[in-house]
Design an enzyme around this catalytic site. Structure first.
Site, PDB file in Angstrom:
ATOM      1  N   TYR A 164       0.853  -1.188   0.000  1.00 51.45           N
ATOM      2  CA  TYR A 164       0.000   0.000   0.000  1.00 51.45           C
ATOM      3  C   TYR A 164       0.889   1.237   0.000  1.00 51.45           C
ATOM      4  O   TYR A 164       1.887   1.289   0.705  1.00 51.45           O
ATOM      5  CB  TYR A 164      -0.888   0.007   1.249  1.00 51.45           C
ATOM      6  CG  TYR A 164      -1.724   1.270   1.402  1.00 51.45           C
ATOM      7  CD1 TYR A 164      -2.782   1.531   0.529  1.00 51.45           C
ATOM      8  CD2 TYR A 164      -1.453   2.193   2.415  1.00 51.45           C
ATOM      9  CE1 TYR A 164      -3.552   2.684   0.675  1.00 51.45           C
ATOM     10  CE2 TYR A 164      -2.231   3.339   2.570  1.00 51.45           C
ATOM     11  CZ  TYR A 164      -3.274   3.586   1.691  1.00 51.45           C
ATOM     12  OH  TYR A 164      -4.041   4.722   1.822  1.00 51.45           O
ATOM     13  N   ASP A 199       9.208   2.318  -0.147  1.00 53.22           N
ATOM     14  CA  ASP A 199       8.214   3.051   0.634  1.00 53.22           C
ATOM     15  C   ASP A 199       8.362   2.598   2.082  1.00 53.22           C
ATOM     16  O   ASP A 199       7.866   1.541   2.471  1.00 53.22           O
ATOM     17  CB  ASP A 199       6.801   2.776   0.101  1.00 53.22           C
ATOM     18  CG  ASP A 199       5.734   3.532   0.890  1.00 53.22           C
ATOM     19  OD1 ASP A 199       6.084   4.201   1.873  1.00 53.22           O
ATOM     20  OD2 ASP A 199       4.548   3.439   0.509  1.00 53.22           O
ATOM     21  N   LYS A 218       4.609   8.685   9.093  1.00 58.76           N
ATOM     22  CA  LYS A 218       4.326   8.068  10.394  1.00 58.76           C
ATOM     23  C   LYS A 218       5.347   8.456  11.488  1.00 58.76           C
ATOM     24  O   LYS A 218       5.224   9.524  12.065  1.00 58.76           O
ATOM     25  CB  LYS A 218       4.150   6.561  10.232  1.00 58.76           C
ATOM     26  CG  LYS A 218       2.945   6.293   9.286  1.00 58.76           C
ATOM     27  CD  LYS A 218       2.415   4.895   9.253  1.00 58.76           C
ATOM     28  CE  LYS A 218       1.077   4.860   8.509  1.00 58.76           C
ATOM     29  NZ  LYS A 218       1.084   4.237   7.206  1.00 58.76           N
TER      30      LYS A 218
HETATM   31  C1  LIG Z   1       0.477   4.782   5.850  1.00 63.23           C
HETATM   32  C2  LIG Z   1       1.205   4.502   4.592  1.00 63.23           C
HETATM   33  C3  LIG Z   1       1.147   5.351   3.484  1.00 63.23           C
HETATM   34  C4  LIG Z   1       0.219   6.536   3.428  1.00 63.23           C
HETATM   35  O1  LIG Z   1       0.535   7.479   4.386  1.00 63.23           O
HETATM   36  P1  LIG Z   1      -0.612   8.555   4.791  1.00 63.23           P
HETATM   37  O2  LIG Z   1       0.091   9.441   5.760  1.00 63.23           O
HETATM   38  O3  LIG Z   1      -1.712   7.735   5.380  1.00 63.23           O
HETATM   39  O4  LIG Z   1      -1.003   9.246   3.553  1.00 63.23           O
HETATM   40  C5  LIG Z   1       1.942   5.086   2.396  1.00 63.23           C
HETATM   41  N1  LIG Z   1       2.757   4.013   2.386  1.00 63.23           N
HETATM   42  C6  LIG Z   1       2.831   3.157   3.423  1.00 63.23           C
HETATM   43  C7  LIG Z   1       3.761   2.015   3.357  1.00 63.23           C
HETATM   44  C8  LIG Z   1       2.041   3.367   4.547  1.00 63.23           C
HETATM   45  O5  LIG Z   1       2.092   2.489   5.536  1.00 63.23           O
END
Ligand SMILES: *Cc1c(COP(=O)(O)O)cnc(C)c1O
Length: 431
Positions: A144, A239, A267
């Site tokens: 994701y 990511d 995060k």
């Molecule tokens: C949470 C997350 C996102 C999106 O981040 P948001 O701050 O919710 O837009 C993208 N990539 C990964 C791997 C994530 O865990």
């Protein structure tokens, strides 16, 4: 368990916010029941509007690695806020957080701060396209990357590698340039890249997928992806929005010793304030405006409060030796869980890496692919979730989400949690 106030608030929220929430998983749709409105948190604990207290394993979906309302983070944020909350000018906190991120994450030479993980991945893809002059990207099924149109794309059916829109409102055009390969299958990725020789700007993946359960990379997989990208002049994007500062101070890339070209973060680097970042090789980052032709901007980018929270968090993670502390907590958790794992083998399974956990209802003893996660019994997870909740344990409300330990989860918390796991499983399986 009394949930009157949460129920009442949720009824009101539904008349004002679509589905009563600002982010879909919060609505408890996949586990049933009413979403709980939290009003406070401290350390490992959170309390809802009806004064029920829980040991939290959602931890705001990852950012709260130091626990809720960490004193140092709070002090940094309030001290900063006293002088103003946003200027739209450069601020010294951006410089300091940039230095800490660059010191910690092996592949990052320059970094740009944004306001969410979605913004980070979306911008990193634009940058990779601008840098390579190519249109197509590859994402891996099971990872994701936030909700940008061209990343809300699912694998096509059968042998098709072209993505199909994974949400209403995403056009065929948005999806056309996104190719999808399965995670942990190097041959499939190689075939796809060979077939699209010279067209692929970037491969983006979560080095350790944490948004579709927890899937660990097979031995040599990440290195293989790195070699493929190097051979084909493709920008490799890790990511690390969840993995970063979670798996180790330098993220998955440090832990596995594999270096991407670009990295996205979010995060933990905001310690619970809205932040994202993308960074990497200086020559690629030089393509971003105002240095280069790839446009990307943000009114609140590098916000002083968010930066202050990140600075305090990263300093603290280092000073308390957070990752060996978390490993010790995980070892304790694993030692207590092993009995349940053995007893319910064939029905229940736990995957874990450091402070990240996933609970699966499956007959498998190892989860290595998204298809295996898809085959897990999510109804059983929903039942497990509500039984855990009744015992004061707050898990993320979906079987596709992981659980996080923080540095504030005590031995007592962990003991109570595992006790709740055992009792819940006994209730479910009648033994
Ligand atoms: C949470 C997350 C996102 C999106 O981040 P948001 O701050 O919710 O837009 C993208 N990539 C990964 C791997 C994530 O865990």
């Amino acid at each position: 368990m009394k949930t009157e106030r949460s129920e009442k608030l949720f009824e009101e929220a539904k008349t004002l916010l679509p589905g009563g929430v600002d982010s879909p998983v919060r609505a408890f749709k996949s586990v049933g029941g009413t979403p709980l409105f939290m009003k406070e948190g401290k350390g490992s604990r959170i309390k809802d509007e009806d004064d029920n207290e829980y040991i939290d394993y959602c931890m705001s979906w990852g950012p709260m690695i130091l626990g809720h309302a960490d004193e140092d983070v709070l002090k940094a944020v309030t001290d900063t806020a006293r002088y103003g909350t946003s200027f739209g000018t450069p601020h010294r906190n951006e410089v300091e957080l940039a230095r800490l991120v660059i010191e910690a994450v092996p592949s990052i030479e320059k970094v740009r701060f944004v306001s969410s993980g979605t913004e980070a991945t979306m911008s990193a893809i634009r940058l990779a396209r601008g840098y390579t002059g190519r249109d197509r990207i590859v994402k891996l099924d099971g990872c994701y990357h936030g909700h940008a149109d061209f990343l809300l794309v699912a694998a096509g059916s059968g042998l098709a590698t072209f993505g199909t829109p994974d949400s209403a409102g995403v056009t065929e055009g948005n999806a056309r340039d996104t190719l999808v390969a399965p995670y942990n299958d190097l041959n499939a990725l190689e075939r796809l890249i060979e077939a699209e020789k010279g067209n692929i700007a970037a491969v983006i993946l979560e080095p350790v997928p944490c948004n579709y359960g927890l899937i660990l990379p097979k031995e040599g997989y990440l290195r293989g992806v790195r070699e493929l990208c190097t051979r084909h002049g493709i920008v490799l994007i890790f990511d690390e929005v969840i993995n970063g500062f979670r798996i180790s101070m330098g993220g998955a890339q440090e832990y596995f010793g594999v270096t991407p070209d670009l990295t996205t973060l979010g995060k933990i680097i905001g310690a619970g304030l809205p932040v994202g970042a993308y960074g990497g090789r200086a020559d690629i980052m030089a393509m971003i405006a105002p240095e280069g032709p790839v446009y990307q901007a943000g009114t609140l980018s590098g916000n002083p409060l968010a930066m202050a929270a990140g600075i305090a968090a990263l300093h603290k993670l280092k000073s308390i030796n957070a990752y060996s502390l978390l490993d010790k907590k995980a070892d304790y958790m694993n030692s207590l869980l092993s009995e349940a794992k053995d007893k319910y083998k064939g029905e229940f399974h736990i995957e874990n890496l450091g402070s990240i956990y996933a609970f699966y209802f499956t007959d498998l003893e190892k989860i290595e692919s998204v298809d295996q996660v898809r085959a897990c019994n999510m109804e059983k997870f929903a039942e497990f979730h509500s039984r855990m909740l009744q015992k004061g344990i707050y898990l993320s409300p979906s079987g596709y989400e992981v659980a996080f330990l923080s540095t504030q989860h005590s031995e007592e918390d962990i003991f109570k949690t595992v006790d709740a796991v055992k009792k819940s499983l006994t209730e479910m399986f009648g033994r």
